[in-house]
Design a protein around this motif. Structure first.
Motif, mmCIF file in Angstrom:
data_model
loop_
_atom_site.group_PDB
_atom_site.id
_atom_site.type_symbol
_atom_site.label_atom_id
_atom_site.label_comp_id
_atom_site.label_asym_id
_atom_site.label_seq_id
_atom_site.Cartn_x
_atom_site.Cartn_y
_atom_site.Cartn_z
ATOM 1 N N UNK A 1 -0.480 1.148 3.515
ATOM 2 C CA UNK A 1 -0.522 -0.296 3.299
ATOM 3 C C UNK A 1 0.192 -0.714 2.018
ATOM 4 N N UNK A 2 0.011 0.037 0.945
ATOM 5 C CA UNK A 2 0.616 -0.344 -0.328
ATOM 6 C C UNK A 2 2.142 -0.307 -0.232
ATOM 7 N N UNK B 1 4.606 -3.569 -0.525
ATOM 8 C CA UNK B 1 5.705 -3.689 -1.485
ATOM 9 C C UNK B 1 6.990 -4.112 -0.789
ATOM 10 N N UNK B 2 7.266 -3.498 0.373
ATOM 11 C CA UNK B 2 8.466 -3.844 1.138
ATOM 12 C C UNK B 2 8.409 -5.292 1.618
ATOM 13 N N UNK C 1 -1.335 -6.468 7.069
ATOM 14 C CA UNK C 1 -0.168 -6.959 6.349
ATOM 15 C C UNK C 1 0.142 -8.436 6.596
ATOM 16 N N UNK C 2 0.042 -8.959 7.831
ATOM 17 C CA UNK C 2 0.269 -10.395 8.002
ATOM 18 C C UNK C 2 -0.732 -11.242 7.199
ATOM 19 N N UNK C 3 -1.985 -10.827 7.164
ATOM 20 C CA UNK C 3 -2.994 -11.577 6.399
ATOM 21 C C UNK C 3 -2.730 -11.471 4.898
ATOM 22 N N UNK C 4 -2.295 -10.313 4.439
ATOM 23 C CA UNK C 4 -1.971 -10.144 3.020
ATOM 24 C C UNK C 4 -0.776 -11.021 2.646
ATOM 25 N N UNK D 1 7.289 -7.224 -4.193
ATOM 26 C CA UNK D 1 6.554 -7.432 -5.439
ATOM 27 C C UNK D 1 5.766 -6.163 -5.759
ATOM 28 N N UNK D 2 5.372 -5.991 -7.020
ATOM 29 C CA UNK D 2 4.551 -4.824 -7.375
ATOM 30 C C UNK D 2 3.182 -4.878 -6.693
ATOM 31 N N UNK D 3 2.771 -3.749 -6.211
ATOM 32 C CA UNK D 3 1.459 -3.609 -5.574
ATOM 33 C C UNK D 3 0.833 -2.349 -6.152
ATOM 34 N N UNK D 4 -0.361 -2.464 -6.690
ATOM 35 C CA UNK D 4 -1.067 -1.310 -7.237
ATOM 36 C C UNK D 4 -1.875 -0.659 -6.126
#
Length: 165
Positions: free
Chosen positions: A141-142, A146-147, A105-108, A151-154
């Protein structure tokens, strides 16, 4: 340059690449792929996931704690990244990426920020296998992305056309 960011726990398959490219009306100019090292999975959740999908041998391996060393985890993640980039490029896409720490998550979040925030990316796609416990409790992860990104995450399930929550 329009970018779609892909976070995947395994190498993308041809089917995954087709689904990702087929979901977008205007294909992005670039894909950025993130693949995390996996050295410390939640053993109980992993066992439940394997039992849920009928993978008895894998559940037994998790039970006896056959986790990869840090070097093995990094090598596996690098192979998964290279394979994913290879398939995206073979499908005509411009693609780059890198291996992340175990918690991706930090890298994303950093990758999205580097593109100007959620408004600056064409999309964020998370590709995983079903994880019964994490998906149900919205700790996958998704859901976490999102949290974090607001933003939207598929969320796609690897190797299928199934969309997660």
């Amino acid at each position: 340059m329009a970018t779609t960011i892909i976070l995947t726990e395994d190498a993308l398959t041809d089917a995954d690449v087709q689904h990702i490219q087929g979901l977008q009306v205007d294909p992005p100019e670039r894909y950025r792929v993130l693949v995390p090292e996996d050295t410390d999975a939640n053993v109980v959740a992993a066992i439940i996931d394997h039992l849920w999908t009928g993978e008895l041998r894998e559940a037994g391996e998790d039970l006896v704690g056959r986790e990869p060393t840090e070097e093995q985890a990094k090598a596996t993640a690098t192979e998964r990244l290279e394979r994913s980039l290879e398939l995206l490029r073979a499908a005509g896409a411009v693609a780059d990426g890198h291996v992340t720490q175990e918690d991706p998550l930090p890298a994303l979040t950093a990758a999205v920020a580097a593109e100007g925030g959620p408004e600056g990316v064409q999309g964020v796609v998370v590709v995983t296998y079903p994880h019964v416990v994490a998906d149900t409790l919205r700790r996958d992860w998704a859901s976490r992305a999102r949290e974090e990104l607001r933003a939207p995450v598929l969320h796609l399930y690897a190797g299928t056309s199934a969309i997660g929550d």
